[in-house]
Every structure is written in structure tokens, then in C-alpha cells.
Scaffold this motif. Structure first.
Motif: not given
Length: 105
Positions: A58-77
Motif C-alpha cells: 500500500a505504501w509503495v502504491g501511495e509513493a508511486m502516486a505522488t507527482p514526480l515534479v513538485g512532490g515532497t517527502g519520503l514518497g517522492w524520494a
């Protein structure tokens, strides 16, 4: 007008050296994988050990849903590292295809 011989022979005779393409592609791909591997693993382990995480998938799915440009945080990294790793795999695969097509050893 048709020419005799394969396309591989025509490509090589015009000055492009497949061996150097293979070598450069392999180096670039392995460098991308080397940069992305530890970052993906670290971000994943940090996220999984945090309290309140719904689960690794579930976390990987949420992390990959973050935008690549303009994202922040651990999910973006994690997202950036995963994209870098996938690009590295693609470049290494390209090197293997060129190596096989031209018979580079």
C-alpha cells in the motif's frame, strides 16, 4: 536502391563503433542502478518501519502516486529513486541488445 549485406554491416561501416556504445551504455546503466538501489531500499525500509503504515504494498502504491515534479517527502524520494532504477535497467538492456545484435564481446 538496395544494398547488399545486412543493416548491421551498413551501420558499422559509417563510423559508429558498437563496442563503445555498449561500453558507455553499460556504464551509465550500472551507475544509475548503483545510485538508485540504496535509495529505494532505504526509503522503503524507513516507510515500512514507521508507525501507521498500512503495509509495504500500500505504501509503495501511495509513493508511486505522488507527482514526480513538485512532490515532497519520503514518497517522492522513493518515486525518484524507482524511476532512476528503471531507467538504469532500460539502459543496461539497451546495451545487451546492441551487444547481441552486433556480436560485441
Amino acid at each position: 536502391m538496395a544494398h547488399s549485406g545486412s543493416d548491421a554491416d551498413a551501420f558499422v561501416t559509417h563510423g559508429t563503433r558498437p563496442r563503445s556504445v555498449v561500453r558507455a551504455s553499460r556504464r551509465l546503466g550500472l551507475a544509475l542502478l548503483g545510485a538508485a538501489g540504496p535509495a529505494v531500499v532505504t526509503a522503503f525500509l524507513v516507510a515500512v518501519t514507521r508507525p501507521g503504515t498500512a503495509g509495504p504494498l500500500a505504501w509503495v502504491g501511495e509513493a508511486m502516486a505522488t507527482p514526480l515534479v513538485g512532490g515532497t517527502g519520503l514518497g517522492w524520494a522513493f518515486h525518484v529513486a524507482a524511476v532512476t532504477g528503471l531507467a538504469g535497467l532500460w539502459v543496461v538492456g539497451f546495451a545487451l541488445v546492441v551487444e547481441g545484435y552486433f556480436g560485441v564481446e
